[in-house]
Design a protein around this motif. Structure first.
Motif, PDB file in Angstrom:
ATOM      1  N   ASP A 132     -11.809   0.770   2.013  1.00 14.42           N
ATOM      2  CA  ASP A 132     -10.892   1.024   3.127  1.00 14.42           C
ATOM      3  C   ASP A 132     -11.665   1.397   4.391  1.00 14.42           C
ATOM      4  O   ASP A 132     -12.807   1.877   4.301  1.00 14.42           O
ATOM      5  CB  ASP A 132      -9.967   2.185   2.733  1.00 14.42           C
ATOM      6  CG  ASP A 132      -8.638   2.171   3.474  1.00 14.42           C
ATOM      7  OD1 ASP A 132      -8.464   1.354   4.397  1.00 14.42           O
ATOM      8  OD2 ASP A 132      -7.772   2.990   3.112  1.00 14.42           O
ATOM      9  N   LYS A 192     -11.193  -3.649   3.719  1.00 13.87           N
ATOM     10  CA  LYS A 192     -10.115  -3.504   4.697  1.00 13.87           C
ATOM     11  C   LYS A 192     -10.730  -3.118   6.031  1.00 13.87           C
ATOM     12  O   LYS A 192     -11.336  -2.052   6.167  1.00 13.87           O
ATOM     13  CB  LYS A 192      -9.114  -2.437   4.225  1.00 13.87           C
ATOM     14  CG  LYS A 192      -8.464  -2.794   2.887  1.00 13.87           C
ATOM     15  CD  LYS A 192      -7.303  -1.878   2.550  1.00 13.87           C
ATOM     16  CE  LYS A 192      -6.053  -2.240   3.308  1.00 13.87           C
ATOM     17  NZ  LYS A 192      -4.862  -1.506   2.805  1.00 13.87           N
ATOM     18  N   GLU A 201       0.850  -1.191   0.000  1.00 14.57           N
ATOM     19  CA  GLU A 201       0.000   0.000   0.000  1.00 14.57           C
ATOM     20  C   GLU A 201       0.882   1.237   0.000  1.00 14.57           C
ATOM     21  O   GLU A 201       1.803   1.353   0.820  1.00 14.57           O
ATOM     22  CB  GLU A 201      -0.924   0.035   1.224  1.00 14.57           C
ATOM     23  CG  GLU A 201      -1.778   1.313   1.235  1.00 14.57           C
ATOM     24  CD  GLU A 201      -2.796   1.381   2.359  1.00 14.57           C
ATOM     25  OE1 GLU A 201      -2.792   0.497   3.250  1.00 14.57           O
ATOM     26  OE2 GLU A 201      -3.610   2.331   2.342  1.00 14.57           O
ATOM     27  N   GLU A 240      -7.955   2.199  -3.236  1.00 13.72           N
ATOM     28  CA  GLU A 240      -8.654   2.095  -1.957  1.00 13.72           C
ATOM     29  C   GLU A 240      -9.538   3.315  -1.779  1.00 13.72           C
ATOM     30  O   GLU A 240      -9.059   4.444  -1.792  1.00 13.72           O
ATOM     31  CB  GLU A 240      -7.650   2.006  -0.795  1.00 13.72           C
ATOM     32  CG  GLU A 240      -6.791   0.754  -0.878  1.00 13.72           C
ATOM     33  CD  GLU A 240      -5.971   0.511   0.379  1.00 13.72           C
ATOM     34  OE1 GLU A 240      -6.082   1.292   1.349  1.00 13.72           O
ATOM     35  OE2 GLU A 240      -5.204  -0.473   0.379  1.00 13.72           O
ATOM     36  N   ASN A 274      -4.469   4.959  -2.120  1.00 15.75           N
ATOM     37  CA  ASN A 274      -5.647   5.569  -1.482  1.00 15.75           C
ATOM     38  C   ASN A 274      -6.185   6.698  -2.348  1.00 15.75           C
ATOM     39  O   ASN A 274      -5.434   7.566  -2.783  1.00 15.75           O
ATOM     40  CB  ASN A 274      -5.275   6.128  -0.106  1.00 15.75           C
ATOM     41  CG  ASN A 274      -4.949   5.030   0.870  1.00 15.75           C
ATOM     42  OD1 ASN A 274      -5.837   4.338   1.368  1.00 15.75           O
ATOM     43  ND2 ASN A 274      -3.656   4.827   1.125  1.00 15.75           N
ATOM     44  N   GLU A 278      -5.979  -4.317   8.854  1.00 12.23           N
ATOM     45  CA  GLU A 278      -4.917  -3.310   8.977  1.00 12.23           C
ATOM     46  C   GLU A 278      -4.520  -3.178  10.434  1.00 12.23           C
ATOM     47  O   GLU A 278      -5.319  -3.429  11.322  1.00 12.23           O
ATOM     48  CB  GLU A 278      -5.437  -1.933   8.562  1.00 12.23           C
ATOM     49  CG  GLU A 278      -5.962  -1.837   7.187  1.00 12.23           C
ATOM     50  CD  GLU A 278      -6.225  -0.376   6.828  1.00 12.23           C
ATOM     51  OE1 GLU A 278      -5.575   0.073   5.895  1.00 12.23           O
ATOM     52  OE2 GLU A 278      -7.055   0.290   7.468  1.00 12.23           O
TER      53      GLU A 278
HETATM   54 MG    MG Z   1      -5.655   2.635   2.787  1.00 16.38          MG
END
Ligand code: MG
Ligand code: C2E
Ligand code: MG
Ligand code: MG
Length: 281
Positions: free
Chosen positions: A180, A201, A59, A150, A118, A237
């Motif tokens: 996310d 996530k 990421e 994301e 992201n 995460e």
């Molecule tokens: Mg992220």
């Protein structure tokens, strides 16, 4: 609405409309200069297969090296950039750099895994976003299947049908989309069912006390079960301990990310990490 990381609080920038503080005004101005002065940098954090311990992705996380203040967290400046619209420029830079770095690593032949980027809601919902992605892929040469985006549940709130359409167009490029910070927003589970997303996530806040908070435990288990039912993979995460890792594996979580494995690192330092993290002991 933007959530500032680490504080676990919600700031309703839209509703609030409080005047910007002096400090925010200065930071906004500095951010404009930051782009010109090359003060932004991307770090990468590996995403690990829960069972085998091998890499499944990285990421990209943006860092700002401010000349006077040192490192400013994206949790601070991303929400600010979202307020001013600077996020469009910052986001475009991030996407391009992540694709360039991904391509470079691919050429060098190490660990060919997708890079996840992201994307702010504002950026995602721009009229020509898909075209921008297409152009950056073409210019950098990165195959679409090596790019993941994301987005947060915020993108689902306004116009679900449009979002589904956007995700389909991205899919045609080979690009996949993950949701996310899942579980912190307000989106309906019905949207999740209809979305052509590939992963959810789990937000860090659920993982932090997963072992001690029965509510979070139940939420995590519920999300995993539901996501699998919908053919979605689940990423946790913020995995910091072996106990958290083992619990998540036992609950069927597919992918893990967190300081237990590695922090986000400059691209050149990724090569020093093990190709495979130890299995459950
Ligand atoms: Mg992220
Ligand atoms: P996120 O996308 O949910 O990223 C995960 C955050 O958790 C990252 O913080 C990461 O460094 C941190 N993290 C990972 N593992 C652990 C762990 O084991 N323990 C703890 N305590 N933290 C962990 P970071 O890099 O500060 O980024 C914060 C947020 O800023 C991101 O949350 C994302 O929402 C936003 N952000 C970062 N880079 C970008 C970007 O390029 N564009 C946009 N739009 N937003 C970004
Ligand atoms: Mg997150
Ligand atoms: Mg986030």
């Amino acid at each position: 609405v933007a959530k500032s990381r680490g504080m676990n609080t919600w700031h309703w920038y839209e509703q609030e409309r409080r005047p910007a503080t002096q400090d925010e005004i200065i930071l906004r101005h500095d951010l404009r200069l930051a782009m010109e002065r090359n003060e932004l940098e991307l770090h990468y954090q590996p995403v690990i297969d829960a069972v085998s311990g091998s890499w499944r992705g990285v990421e990209a996380l943006v860092r700002w090296h401010h000349p006077q203040r040192g490192m400013i967290s994206p949790g601070v400046f991303i929400p600010l950039a979202e307020q001013t619209g600077q996020i469009i420029e910052v986001g475009r830079w991030v996407l391009r750099r992540a694709c360039e770095d991904g391509m470079q690593r691919w050429r060098e032949g190490h660990r060919v895994v997708p890079v996840a980027v992201n994307i702010s809601t504002l950026q995602f919902r721009r009229r020509n976003f898909v075209e921008e992605v297409r152009a950056i892929l073409a210019e950098t040469g990165l195959p679409g299947h090596l790019l993941e985006l994301e987005v947060t549940e915020g993108v689902l709130m306004e116009n679900a049908q449009e979002t589904i359409e956007l995700m389909k167009q991205l899919r045609e490029l080979g690009v996949t989309v993950s949701i996310d910070d899942f579980g912190t927003g307000y989106s309906s589970l019905r949207y999740l069912r209809d979305l052509p997303a590939s992963k959810v996530k789990l937000d860090i806040s659920f993982i932090r006390d997963i072992l001690t908070n029965p509510d979070n435990m139940a939420i995590v288990q519920g999300i995993i079960t539901m996501a699998h039912h919908m053919q979605l993979k689940v990423v946790a995460e913020g995995v910091e301990t072996e106990a958290q890792r083992d619990d998540l594996i036992a609950r069927g979580c597919d992918l893990l990310q967190g300081f237990l494995f590695s922090r986000a690192l400059p691209v050149a330092e990724l090569a020093s990490l093990p190709t495979r993290f130890p299995d459950r002991s």
